[in-house]
Design a protein around this motif. Structure first.
Motif, mmCIF file in Angstrom:
data_model
loop_
_atom_site.group_PDB
_atom_site.id
_atom_site.type_symbol
_atom_site.label_atom_id
_atom_site.label_comp_id
_atom_site.label_asym_id
_atom_site.label_seq_id
_atom_site.Cartn_x
_atom_site.Cartn_y
_atom_site.Cartn_z
ATOM 1 N N MET A 145 0.953 -1.297 -0.385
ATOM 2 C CA MET A 145 0.379 -0.247 -0.284
ATOM 3 C C MET A 145 0.407 1.623 0.292
ATOM 4 O O MET A 145 1.950 1.458 0.501
ATOM 5 N N PRO A 146 0.097 2.312 -0.616
ATOM 6 C CA PRO A 146 0.861 3.826 -0.523
ATOM 7 C C PRO A 146 2.032 3.708 1.491
ATOM 8 O O PRO A 146 2.477 4.382 1.153
ATOM 9 N N ASP A 147 0.891 3.600 2.168
ATOM 10 C CA ASP A 147 1.374 3.810 2.634
ATOM 11 C C ASP A 147 2.654 2.463 3.388
ATOM 12 O O ASP A 147 3.990 3.349 4.757
ATOM 13 N N GLY A 148 3.435 2.090 2.510
ATOM 14 C CA GLY A 148 4.026 0.893 3.224
ATOM 15 C C GLY A 148 3.451 -0.457 3.641
ATOM 16 O O GLY A 148 4.456 -1.167 3.527
ATOM 17 N N SER A 149 2.108 -0.193 4.442
ATOM 18 C CA SER A 149 1.898 -1.196 4.954
ATOM 19 C C SER A 149 1.441 -2.462 3.632
ATOM 20 O O SER A 149 1.375 -1.985 2.205
ATOM 21 N N ALA A 150 0.882 -3.762 4.025
ATOM 22 C CA ALA A 150 0.915 -4.748 2.489
ATOM 23 C C ALA A 150 -0.858 -5.442 2.643
ATOM 24 O O ALA A 150 -1.211 -4.864 4.508
ATOM 25 N N ALA A 151 -1.745 -5.210 2.344
ATOM 26 C CA ALA A 151 -2.463 -6.081 2.103
ATOM 27 C C ALA A 151 -2.777 -7.314 1.423
ATOM 28 O O ALA A 151 -2.358 -7.594 0.259
ATOM 29 N N ALA A 152 -4.055 -7.703 0.866
ATOM 30 C CA ALA A 152 -4.786 -9.045 0.215
ATOM 31 C C ALA A 152 -5.779 -8.947 0.782
ATOM 32 O O ALA A 152 -6.549 -8.902 1.564
ATOM 33 N N TRP A 153 -6.683 -9.796 -1.017
ATOM 34 C CA TRP A 153 -8.097 -10.448 -0.879
ATOM 35 C C TRP A 153 -8.136 -11.628 -1.326
ATOM 36 O O TRP A 153 -7.222 -12.198 -2.261
ATOM 37 N N PHE A 154 -9.275 -11.976 -0.392
ATOM 38 C CA PHE A 154 -9.858 -13.403 -1.211
ATOM 39 C C PHE A 154 -11.279 -13.228 -0.957
ATOM 40 O O PHE A 154 -12.252 -12.302 -0.024
ATOM 41 N N LEU A 155 -12.352 -14.113 -1.913
ATOM 42 C CA LEU A 155 -13.079 -13.862 -1.408
ATOM 43 C C LEU A 155 -13.312 -15.830 -0.881
ATOM 44 O O LEU A 155 -13.091 -16.767 -1.189
ATOM 45 N N ASP A 156 -14.603 -15.796 -0.295
ATOM 46 C CA ASP A 156 -15.824 -16.430 0.782
ATOM 47 C C ASP A 156 -16.238 -17.328 -0.331
ATOM 48 O O ASP A 156 -16.537 -17.085 -1.130
ATOM 49 N N THR A 157 -16.985 -18.196 0.061
ATOM 50 C CA THR A 157 -17.730 -19.128 -1.024
ATOM 51 C C THR A 157 -18.997 -18.816 -1.701
ATOM 52 O O THR A 157 -19.792 -18.876 -2.242
ATOM 53 N N GLU A 158 -19.870 -17.507 -0.723
ATOM 54 C CA GLU A 158 -20.788 -16.835 -1.066
ATOM 55 C C GLU A 158 -20.393 -15.351 -2.227
ATOM 56 O O GLU A 158 -21.682 -14.785 -2.180
ATOM 57 N N GLY A 159 -19.469 -15.535 -2.137
ATOM 58 C CA GLY A 159 -18.730 -14.369 -3.172
ATOM 59 C C GLY A 159 -18.216 -12.768 -2.346
ATOM 60 O O GLY A 159 -18.397 -12.092 -3.108
ATOM 61 N N ASN A 160 -18.281 -13.062 -0.314
ATOM 62 C CA ASN A 160 -17.562 -11.487 -0.586
ATOM 63 C C ASN A 160 -16.265 -11.620 -0.495
ATOM 64 O O ASN A 160 -15.400 -12.439 -0.272
#
Length: 127
Positions: free
Chosen positions: A104-119
């Motif tokens: 991220m722009p502030d140097g932190s890290a992030a990740a994303w995933f979907l649950d079985t319901e598409g969230n």
């Protein structure tokens, strides 16, 4: 008025049994109300939690709906991948993931995933 109050997320699920299995098997979470069959309440760290309810509208949001703050995104991603969680890859202006993790722009890290319901769920590194 609300700034000092705890908050919690509300997530939709088309198939509550399928969602419950995913949250248990993949994320290691068990509902506080295991006998309910149309909604599930989960507790997480520091008194936070979320509510999962059955609705045909699940999976229609195209934005991050809930996230966890973790001390090490890479380690958490690796642990969840070992349990079968698949992470999203993004390449947008100002946001590009590498191996499922964005800096991220502030140097932190992030990740994303979907649950079985598409969230869309996220992990964000603290500190």
């Amino acid at each position: 008025m609300l700034k000092d109050q705890q908050v919690g997320a509300v997530l939709p699920a088309q198939d509550i049994a399928r969602a419950r299995a995913y949250y248990s098997e993949k994320l290691g979470l068990e509902p506080e109300n295991p006998d309910d069959d149309d909604n599930l309440q989960y507790k997480c760290g520091d008194g936070t939690g979320f509510f999962l309810y059955q609705t045909p509208n699940a999976g229609t949001a195209r934005n991050t709906q809930m996230g966890w703050m973790v001390s090490d995104v890479a380690a958490t991603v690796a642990e969840l991948r070992d349990k079968g969680v698949t992470f999203e890859d993004y390449d947008f202006p100002g946001l590009k993931t590498e191996n499922g993790i964005a800096t991220m722009p502030d140097g932190s890290a992030a990740a994303w995933f979907l649950d079985t319901e598409g969230n869309i769920l996220s992990l964000t590194q603290t500190g």
